[in-house]
Motif scaffolding. Structure first.
Motif, short mmCIF file in Angstrom:
data_model
loop_
_atom_site.label_atom_id
_atom_site.label_comp_id
_atom_site.label_asym_id
_atom_site.label_seq_id
_atom_site.Cartn_x
_atom_site.Cartn_y
_atom_site.Cartn_z
N ALA A 110 5.80 3.88 -0.89
CA ALA A 110 5.08 2.73 -0.66
C ALA A 110 5.74 1.47 0.08
N GLY A 111 5.00 0.69 0.48
CA GLY A 111 5.55 -0.47 1.37
C GLY A 111 5.04 -1.56 1.05
N ALA A 112 5.50 -2.53 1.14
CA ALA A 112 5.02 -4.08 1.31
C ALA A 112 5.46 -4.85 2.63
N GLY A 113 4.34 -5.61 3.01
CA GLY A 113 4.61 -6.42 4.34
C GLY A 113 4.27 -7.92 3.89
N THR A 114 5.02 -8.61 5.08
CA THR A 114 4.62 -9.97 4.97
C THR A 114 4.32 -10.53 6.39
N GLY A 115 3.31 -11.19 6.46
CA GLY A 115 2.82 -11.66 7.74
C GLY A 115 2.74 -13.40 7.89
N VAL A 116 2.39 -13.88 8.60
CA VAL A 116 2.16 -15.53 8.86
C VAL A 116 0.86 -15.72 9.79
N VAL A 117 -0.04 -16.50 9.39
CA VAL A 117 -1.25 -17.27 10.04
C VAL A 117 -1.36 -18.41 9.92
N MET A 149 -1.19 1.33 6.99
CA MET A 149 -1.89 1.04 5.80
C MET A 149 -1.62 -0.55 5.49
N VAL A 150 -0.29 -1.01 5.82
CA VAL A 150 0.15 -2.34 5.29
C VAL A 150 -0.15 -3.44 6.34
N VAL A 151 0.22 -3.04 7.60
CA VAL A 151 0.21 -4.10 8.70
C VAL A 151 -1.15 -4.33 9.09
N ASP A 152 -2.31 -3.31 9.01
CA ASP A 152 -3.54 -3.28 9.42
C ASP A 152 -4.39 -4.15 8.34
N ASP A 153 -3.98 -4.12 7.15
CA ASP A 153 -4.46 -5.03 6.06
C ASP A 153 -3.88 -6.61 6.55
N ASP A 179 0.84 -1.08 0.03
CA ASP A 179 -0.08 0.06 0.11
C ASP A 179 1.08 1.23 -0.04
N GLY A 180 0.30 2.32 -0.11
CA GLY A 180 0.98 3.79 0.06
C GLY A 180 0.17 4.75 1.09
N VAL A 181 0.42 5.85 0.84
CA VAL A 181 -0.16 6.89 1.81
C VAL A 181 -1.11 7.74 1.17
N GLY A 182 -1.12 7.70 -0.22
CA GLY A 182 -1.81 8.64 -1.06
C GLY A 182 -1.49 9.99 -0.88
#
Length: 359
Positions: A163-170, A96-100, A71-74
């Motif tokens: 802009a940024g990209a994040g990775t998570g695990v579930v 914007m990234v981690v809360d998605d 995402d980005g910040v617009g």
């Protein structure tokens, strides 16, 4: 005696507008902030070609699913540029990234960023990265790398975008979403910290172009300047949501971003069900009312562009409501029951907003 070589008249990267030395200085300035945004699994140091993360952490999962978001910040960055204040915009990016990521129940692990500038000003870039690093600390994830690109001619000297990209695990059997939602579930709203990072094209048009206000204008309803209100960082909910899934049964989350409460909540409501949300259960912050009045904006339009005071929603079974609210309150998150899930009538919408906002 040989003649001295003539000074070269050839083109250079610097003459074309790209300052490699300034970029190197920016990296040196940002290092102290990146160090603060690490996890035990972080490997390597800033400056490599790729960020490294020790994936052995995934061994504790039976069937780990990786979640990815970008995402980005617009156009909120335009406010930061107007105010020449750049240390909070990175916080918005992380949010914007981690809360998605956390919407599906994923724990954010690491992020990378991309900062595109018209001209590298090392101190400015370092301030942006400072905000990103601080946001990562609040989100519990690592900042493992990024890129700063100088684009003269495409952006003005004081312009930039992030802009940024994040990775998570579930865990596979713990993924949250529409398939878990049942009739009778409660819709719990979590308060936003303000506009967050959506709707700024509309906000800027209304307040700057139509109303002619300046960012330095003191606004009594805010108790601070317009610019300070507009730059209020987006709330990061990831650790709060992860805590909530540990203490209560959660069926789904919805991150309220562009599209507003109804548009985003609809993304997790099953086709046969409907979410009823009562506006009378909360009072939107002063900024929402001000934007609406200044632009003479219809409520439906305002609600489709702005979060109206709700930044995240949790859908939980009725028996989990009490513990859910207690958990969020203990963590300093303002939360309340805003509605419920019912059967959807034929031709009905996924989400209905009823009543008027509380005064």
């Amino acid at each position: 005696m040989p003649a001295e070589p003539a000074e070269s008249s050839g083109a250079t990267y610097a003459a074309a507008g790209v300052d490699i030395e300034a970029g190197d200085r920016a990296v040196q300035l940002m290092k102290e902030w990146v160090k603060k945004a690490q996890r035990p699994e972080s490997v390597g140091t800033l400056g490599g070609f790729a960020g490294l993360f020790d994936a052995s952490v995934l061994k504790r999962y039976e069937r780990p699913l990786l979640a990815s978001a970008t995402d980005g910040v617009g156009t909120k960055v335009a406010i930061a540029q107007r105010m020449d204040q750049h240390d909070s915009i990175g916080h918005d990016l992380v949010a914007m990234v981690v809360d998605d990521l956390v919407v599906c129940g994923a724990e954010p692990l690491f992020m990378t960023d991309y900062i595109c500038v018209g001209k590298v000003v090392p101190e400015r870039v370092a301030q942006i990265v400072k905000g990103i690093a601080e946001g990562c600390v609040l989100a519990g994830c690592a900042l493992v790398g990024g890129e700063t690109a100088e684009h003269p001619g495409l952006l003005g000297p004081d312009e930039y975008d992030v802009a940024g990209a994040g990775t998570g695990v579930v865990e596979a059997d713990a993924v949250l979403g529409a398939d878990r939602i049942r009739t009778g579930d409660a819709v719990i709203a979590m308060a936003s910290s303000g506009l967050h990072s959506n709707g700024y094209s509309l906000v800027r048009h209304v307040l700057f172009e139509r109303a002619g206000w300046a960012v330095e204008r003191h606004v009594p309803e805010f108790g601070r300047t317009l610019g300070e209100e507009l730059l209020e960082p987006t709330k990061i909910y990831s650790l709060d949501c992860l805590a909530l899934t540990r203490t209560a049964q959660v069926h789904a989350y919805s991150h309220i971003t562009g599209g507003g409460l109804a548009g985003n909540l609809a993304r997790v409501v099953p086709d046969e069900l409907q979410a009823h949300v009562d506006r009378g259960t909360w009072t939107p912050g002063a900024v929402f009312d001000l934007v609406g009045r200044a632009g003479d904006i219809e409520r439906r339009e305002l609600e489709s562009a702005l979060n109206m005071g709700v930044g995240m929603v949790a859908v939980v079974p009725q028996e989990s409501v009490e513990v859910a609210l207690a958990t969020l309150t203990d963590r300093g998150v303002e939360a309340w029951v805003a509605g419920e899930i019912t059967e959807r009538p034929a031709g009905g919408e996924a989400v209905t907003l009823t009543g008027d906002y509380a005064a």
